[in-house]
Design an enzyme around this catalytic site. Structure first.
Site, PDB file in Angstrom:
ATOM      1  N   CYS A 182       7.976  -4.004 -19.549  1.00 30.39           N
ATOM      2  CA  CYS A 182       8.149  -3.392 -21.042  1.00 30.39           C
ATOM      3  C   CYS A 182       7.145  -3.470 -22.142  1.00 30.39           C
ATOM      4  CB  CYS A 182       9.628  -3.459 -21.527  1.00 30.39           C
ATOM      5  SG  CYS A 182       9.998  -5.020 -22.527  1.00 30.39           S
ATOM      6  N   HIS A 216      -6.939 -17.491 -25.638  1.00 29.46           N
ATOM      7  CA  HIS A 216      -6.405 -17.729 -24.161  1.00 29.46           C
ATOM      8  C   HIS A 216      -5.177 -17.563 -23.381  1.00 29.46           C
ATOM      9  CE1 HIS A 216     -10.145 -19.252 -22.413  1.00 29.46           C
ATOM     10  NE2 HIS A 216     -10.468 -18.001 -22.787  1.00 29.46           N
TER      11      HIS A 216
END
Ligand code: APR
Length: 244
Positions: A125, A114
C-alpha cells in the site's frame, strides 16, 4: 546560479565515519560491514524478493547495533549541533547514515538521504510509518493487512536516494561545504562536492576524514584524523574566525 545569501549557508555531508567512534561500523573500512557481508545479498530490492528473512535479519542486526548499551552521539555529532545553534545562517546536515545520532546530539535540520532507522514502508500500500519493531517475513501491515510486504524505509543499492531536490537546493546556496567521514564511493552523495564547485563556485569545500578519499582533489582543504578530534576544533574555528 543561485543568488548569494548572507550569511551563507553551511551544508554538511556526513557518512558512516562520523558514527564510527560511537561504536557503529562503517561499510568499506577493513572492519566494515561490506567486508563481512555481501551487499548484493542483503541490500538490494532483488535480495529482498529472493530471501526476505535474510535481508530483514541483517537489518534487524544493524538496528541492534544502534541500540546497544553505550551507543550515543559523539563529540563530532555534538559539534555539528553546536554549529547549527550558534551560526547565524542556515546549517543543513545531509547524512547518508540511517542512525539517529545527529538528532540525538541536538541537530534539527537533518536530511536522511538513505532513509532512517525506525521507519517502515509497505510495498503493497506504499504507506510509510514509524515503528521500532523488528520485521520478519510474517509481519503484517497495520494499514492494509498485507503479509510479508513490510520493509525498512531505507534506500538500497539500485534505488533512488530521497529528498534530493531539497539537498541540491542546500548545496547550491552554501558558502561552505563539509564532507565528514564518507569514502566518496557512493553516488549521488559522492558527486555533491563537484555539484558545489559547479553551482556555488564561491563556496569553500573541506574534507574531514580519517584518510584521503578519491574525491580529494575537489576539496580546497583537507583535515585528516578521527572525527571526534577534527570536527570540534574545526567548528570552533568556523564560529570564531570564519572559513576563509
Ligand atoms: N573519523 C572520520 N572518518 C572516519 C573514521 C573516523 N573515526 N572512521 C572511518 N572514517 C572514514 C573512512 O576512512 C572512510 O573514508 O569514513 C569513511 C567511511 O566510508 P564508508 O564505509 O564507505 O561509508 P559511507 O561513505 O557513509 O558509505 C556510503 O554506502 O553502503 C552504503 O548506504 C551505505 O550510506 C552508505 C553509503
Amino acid at each position: 546560479m543561485h543568488q548569494d545569501f548572507f550569511p551563507p549557508g553551511i551544508a554538511v555531508l556526513t557518512g558512516a565515519g562520523i558514527s564510527k567512534e560511537s561504536g557503529i561500523d562503517t561499510f568499506r573500512d577493513a572492519d566494515g560491514l561490506w567486508n563481512r557481508v555481501n551487499l548484493e545479498e542483503v541490500a538490494t530490492l532483488e535480495a529482498w524478493h529472493r530471501d526476505k528473512k535474510k535481508v530483514l535479519d541483517f537489518y534487524n542486526e544493524t538496528r541492534s547495533m544502534f541500540r546497544a548499551a553505550g551507543i550515543g552521539p559523539n563529540e563530532a555529532h555534538r559539534a555539528l549541533a553546536r554549529l547549527e545553534r550558534e551560526y547565524d545562517g542556515e546549517v543543513t546536515i545531509i547524512t547518508q547514515n540511517i542512525d539517529l545520532l545527529h538528532e540525538q546530539a541536538g541537530s534539527k535540520r537533518v536530511i536522511h538521504m538513505h532513509g532512517r532507522d525506525g521507519e517502515i514502508r509497505c510495498m503493497a500500500c506504499k504507506t510509510v510509518f514509524s515503528s521500532d519493531y523488528d520485521l520478519t517475513p510474517a509481519s503484517i501491515c497495520p494499514h492494509c493487512n498485507s503479509v510479508g510486504e513490510l520493509r525498512p524505509n531505507i534506500v538500497w543499492f539500485g534505488e533512488m536516494p530521497i529528498h534530493l531536490e531539497e539537498i541540491y537546493e542546500a548545496l547550491e546556496r552554501c558558502g561552505l561545504f563539509l564532507a565528514i567521514g564518507t569514502s566518496g564511493e557512493v553516488y549521488p552523495a559522492a558527486g555533491f562536492v563537484l555539484h558545489v564547485r559547479r553551482h556555488a563556485p564561491r563556496a569553500r569545500t573541506v574534507e574531514l576524514n580519517l584518510e584521503p578519499t578519491d574525491n580529494k582533489s575537489l576539496f580546497h582543504e583537507h583535515i585528516y584524523g578521527p572525527a571526534t578530534e577534527t570536527v570540534p576544533p574545526y567548528v570552533t574555528r568556523v564560529l570564531t574566525q570564519g572559513w576563509r
